[in-house]
Design a protein around this motif. Structure first.
Motif, PDB file in Angstrom:
ATOM      1  N   UNK A   1     -30.978 -45.216  -3.513  1.00 36.37           N
ATOM      2  CA  UNK A   1     -30.794 -46.640  -3.204  1.00 36.37           C
ATOM      3  C   UNK A   1     -31.476 -47.584  -4.178  1.00 36.37           C
ATOM      4  N   UNK A   2     -32.670 -47.236  -4.638  1.00 35.02           N
ATOM      5  CA  UNK A   2     -33.385 -48.123  -5.539  1.00 35.02           C
ATOM      6  C   UNK A   2     -32.581 -48.376  -6.810  1.00 35.02           C
ATOM      7  N   UNK A   3     -31.909 -47.327  -7.329  1.00 34.58           N
ATOM      8  CA  UNK A   3     -31.183 -47.480  -8.574  1.00 34.58           C
ATOM      9  C   UNK A   3     -29.835 -48.150  -8.372  1.00 34.58           C
ATOM     10  N   UNK A   4     -29.248 -48.020  -7.170  1.00 28.00           N
ATOM     11  CA  UNK A   4     -27.948 -48.611  -6.949  1.00 28.00           C
ATOM     12  C   UNK A   4     -28.008 -50.137  -6.923  1.00 28.00           C
ATOM     13  N   UNK A   5     -29.201 -50.704  -6.724  1.00 25.05           N
ATOM     14  CA  UNK A   5     -29.340 -52.156  -6.717  1.00 25.05           C
ATOM     15  C   UNK A   5     -28.940 -52.755  -8.059  1.00 25.05           C
ATOM     16  N   UNK A   6     -29.035 -51.995  -9.083  1.00 27.97           N
ATOM     17  CA  UNK A   6     -28.676 -52.499 -10.414  1.00 27.97           C
ATOM     18  C   UNK A   6     -27.965 -51.383 -11.169  1.00 27.97           C
ATOM     19  N   UNK A   7     -26.638 -51.490 -11.284  1.00 28.65           N
ATOM     20  CA  UNK A   7     -25.846 -50.429 -11.904  1.00 28.65           C
ATOM     21  C   UNK A   7     -26.214 -50.214 -13.365  1.00 28.65           C
ATOM     22  N   UNK A   8     -26.516 -51.297 -14.081  1.00 25.40           N
ATOM     23  CA  UNK A   8     -26.869 -51.140 -15.496  1.00 25.40           C
ATOM     24  C   UNK A   8     -28.147 -50.336 -15.640  1.00 25.40           C
ATOM     25  N   UNK A   9     -29.146 -50.679 -14.842  1.00 26.48           N
ATOM     26  CA  UNK A   9     -30.422 -49.963 -14.931  1.00 26.48           C
ATOM     27  C   UNK A   9     -30.237 -48.509 -14.536  1.00 26.48           C
ATOM     28  N   UNK A  10     -29.464 -48.262 -13.481  1.00 26.68           N
ATOM     29  CA  UNK A  10     -29.213 -46.884 -13.057  1.00 26.68           C
ATOM     30  C   UNK A  10     -28.616 -46.065 -14.192  1.00 26.68           C
ATOM     31  N   UNK A  11     -27.586 -46.622 -14.813  1.00 32.27           N
ATOM     32  CA  UNK A  11     -26.910 -45.893 -15.881  1.00 32.27           C
ATOM     33  C   UNK A  11     -27.830 -45.693 -17.080  1.00 32.27           C
ATOM     34  N   UNK A  12     -28.591 -46.727 -17.423  1.00 33.94           N
ATOM     35  CA  UNK A  12     -29.478 -46.621 -18.573  1.00 33.94           C
ATOM     36  C   UNK A  12     -30.561 -45.567 -18.352  1.00 33.94           C
ATOM     37  N   UNK A  13     -31.175 -45.592 -17.181  1.00 28.34           N
ATOM     38  CA  UNK A  13     -32.255 -44.641 -16.898  1.00 28.34           C
ATOM     39  C   UNK A  13     -31.730 -43.213 -16.906  1.00 28.34           C
ATOM     40  N   UNK A  14     -30.646 -42.974 -16.193  1.00 28.50           N
ATOM     41  CA  UNK A  14     -30.097 -41.613 -16.133  1.00 28.50           C
ATOM     42  C   UNK A  14     -29.612 -41.150 -17.497  1.00 28.50           C
ATOM     43  N   UNK A  15     -28.980 -42.039 -18.240  1.00 29.91           N
ATOM     44  CA  UNK A  15     -28.491 -41.662 -19.569  1.00 29.91           C
ATOM     45  C   UNK A  15     -29.649 -41.349 -20.504  1.00 29.91           C
ATOM     46  N   UNK A  16     -30.713 -42.146 -20.424  1.00 33.91           N
ATOM     47  CA  UNK A  16     -31.874 -41.918 -21.283  1.00 33.91           C
ATOM     48  C   UNK A  16     -32.533 -40.576 -20.967  1.00 33.91           C
ATOM     49  N   UNK A  17     -32.738 -40.297 -19.678  1.00 40.40           N
ATOM     50  CA  UNK A  17     -33.386 -39.042 -19.295  1.00 40.40           C
ATOM     51  C   UNK A  17     -32.514 -37.835 -19.636  1.00 40.40           C
ATOM     52  N   UNK A  18     -31.195 -37.976 -19.444  1.00 45.63           N
ATOM     53  CA  UNK A  18     -30.286 -36.876 -19.783  1.00 45.63           C
ATOM     54  C   UNK A  18     -30.288 -36.611 -21.285  1.00 45.63           C
ATOM     55  N   UNK A  19     -30.308 -37.689 -22.092  1.00 45.87           N
ATOM     56  CA  UNK A  19     -30.322 -37.514 -23.547  1.00 45.87           C
ATOM     57  C   UNK A  19     -31.627 -36.864 -23.995  1.00 45.87           C
ATOM     58  N   UNK A  20     -32.738 -37.308 -23.422  1.00 50.73           N
ATOM     59  CA  UNK A  20     -34.032 -36.699 -23.772  1.00 50.73           C
ATOM     60  C   UNK A  20     -34.012 -35.210 -23.457  1.00 50.73           C
ATOM     61  N   UNK A  21     -33.523 -34.843 -22.280  1.00 46.44           N
ATOM     62  CA  UNK A  21     -33.478 -33.430 -21.894  1.00 46.44           C
ATOM     63  C   UNK A  21     -32.594 -32.611 -22.833  1.00 46.44           C
ATOM     64  N   UNK A  22     -31.483 -33.190 -23.251  1.00 44.15           N
ATOM     65  CA  UNK A  22     -30.552 -32.457 -24.109  1.00 44.15           C
ATOM     66  C   UNK A  22     -31.107 -32.248 -25.517  1.00 44.15           C
ATOM     67  N   UNK A  23     -32.018 -33.133 -25.938  1.00 44.74           N
ATOM     68  CA  UNK A  23     -32.576 -33.058 -27.293  1.00 44.74           C
ATOM     69  C   UNK A  23     -34.046 -32.655 -27.304  1.00 44.74           C
ATOM     70  N   UNK A  24     -34.530 -32.148 -26.181  1.00 45.80           N
ATOM     71  CA  UNK A  24     -35.964 -31.908 -26.023  1.00 45.80           C
ATOM     72  C   UNK A  24     -36.539 -30.978 -27.081  1.00 45.80           C
ATOM     73  N   UNK A  25     -35.778 -29.995 -27.506  1.00 39.46           N
ATOM     74  CA  UNK A  25     -36.289 -29.005 -28.458  1.00 39.46           C
ATOM     75  C   UNK A  25     -36.386 -29.534 -29.879  1.00 39.46           C
ATOM     76  N   UNK A  26     -35.823 -30.702 -30.139  1.00 41.83           N
ATOM     77  CA  UNK A  26     -35.845 -31.283 -31.483  1.00 41.83           C
ATOM     78  C   UNK A  26     -37.144 -32.035 -31.701  1.00 41.83           C
ATOM     79  N   UNK A  27     -38.027 -31.547 -32.577  1.00 41.55           N
ATOM     80  CA  UNK A  27     -39.295 -32.257 -32.810  1.00 41.55           C
ATOM     81  C   UNK A  27     -39.095 -33.638 -33.430  1.00 41.55           C
TER      82      UNK A  27
END
Length: 325
Positions: A207-233
């Motif tokens: 619910x906290x993230x649904x209050x602002x769709x842009x923030x929800x998408x940005x946060x999830x996209x950022x965390x997903x990208x970090x996880x996908x590239x985590x092994x890259x120093x």
């Protein structure tokens, strides 16, 4: 005399079935067992001779898996020195039958069948069954695997996830299937399943993230990208922002507002959280600490050791030794 042994002190499953207990002693045994299995938990308002009730738990990777069939009762939990292990867990609950009222940190929800919610072992909470019986399951996940990966979950405990939301439905289905499959899984499979469940905590929209769709998408996209590239120093905050087509300053503002940390801090936090998980994973036992450090993007073992000790108050080697204790 019935011997009570908390799960985790042995590999054998922990179990209690009130139907095997003499009726006059059922309330006493239920309260004593609950306190032994979950240090810091107090049982209140339990009928003298409940007709049914059971607790079954087993080690599940570096976490624990429980099913509870509860009579009408109210339980309260307060972290204490004896509940240190429970305080380091983050629980994911699925209501199977009946209903349960969950309350934590001024939030509360009434769980009905198929509802999912989370409980943080670091803070006091209450659970209450009003009428009939309540059948529920929960997975206790090491806190660093859950909150370390998705910090915003700290403010989402004792709140039923939206059962109509596809991410919640996926999580609910996974938990239901896990309950059926768990008895047949080998140790390494349990470890892998626990890691997967911890990662799936980021799938439901909260619910906290649904209050602002842009923030929800940005946060999830950022965390997903970090996880996908985590092994890259060479992973940087600028690359994370560039992948979303916004400035690093704007992404820092979003993450600071929602998660309380900058993009760079999230990169290092998630590297450390993944390393901590890998160090306890039996499938990674053949890898050296240096290989694990390099595998999550650290380019220098000494830097990894210093950062790990600051975060977890022990060295990587000491942390890994917990997996074999």
């Amino acid at each position: 005399m019935i011997k009570l042994e908390a799960l985790g002190s042995a590999d054998a499953p922990a179990a209690l079935d009130l139907q095997a207990i003499e009726e006059p002693r059922r309330a006493e045994i239920w309260a004593r067992t609950a306190g032994a299995f979950f240090p810091g938990l107090s049982v209140c308002d339990l009928r003298a001779s409940p007709s049914v009730g059971s607790m079954r738990g087993r080690k599940f990777g570096s976490g624990q898996l429980w099913t509870i069939l509860s009579p009408p009762v109210r339980v309260s939990y307060v972290p204490t020195s004896s509940s240190h292990g429970l305080a380091q867990t983050f629980s994911l609950m699925l209501q199977l039958q009946g209903s349960t009222l969950a309350a934590q940190d001024r939030r509360s929800c009434l769980l009905r069948p198929r509802d999912v919610c989370m409980i943080d072992g670091r803070a006091p909470f209450e659970l209450e069954v009003h009428d009939g019986i309540s059948h529920l399951m929960f997975v206790q996940i090491p806190r660093h695997m859950a909150v370390g990966r998705y910090p915003y979950l700290e403010k989402q405990t004792a709140a039923a996830l939206d059962r109509a939301e596809p991410g919640t439905q996926l999580l609910s289905n996974v938990l239901s299937n896990l309950l059926e499959a768990a008895p047949f899984l080998e140790e390494e499979q349990c470890a892998a399943a626990l890691v997967s469940i911890a990662q799936l905590l980021g799938v439901p929209k909260v619910p906290m993230l649904r209050e602002c769709e842009e923030i929800e998408k940005r946060v999830h996209a950022a965390l997903a990208f970090i996880d996908s590239e985590l092994a890259d120093p060479g992973l940087t905050a600028s690359r994370v922002a560039q992948a979303q087509g916004i400035s690093r300053r704007r992404l820092d503002e979003i993450l600071l507002r929602t998660l309380g940390t900058s993009v760079t801090a999230q990169i290092w936090n998630r590297r450390l959280a993944q390393a901590a998980s890998d160090l306890l994973d039996p499938r990674q036992a053949s890898k050296s600490i240096t290989q694990i450090a390099f595998g999550v993007g650290f380019a220098d073992t000494a830097h990894f050791t210093r950062a790990f000790k600051r975060r977890y108050h022990c060295t990587p080697r000491e942390w890994r030794s917990r997996a074999v204790q």
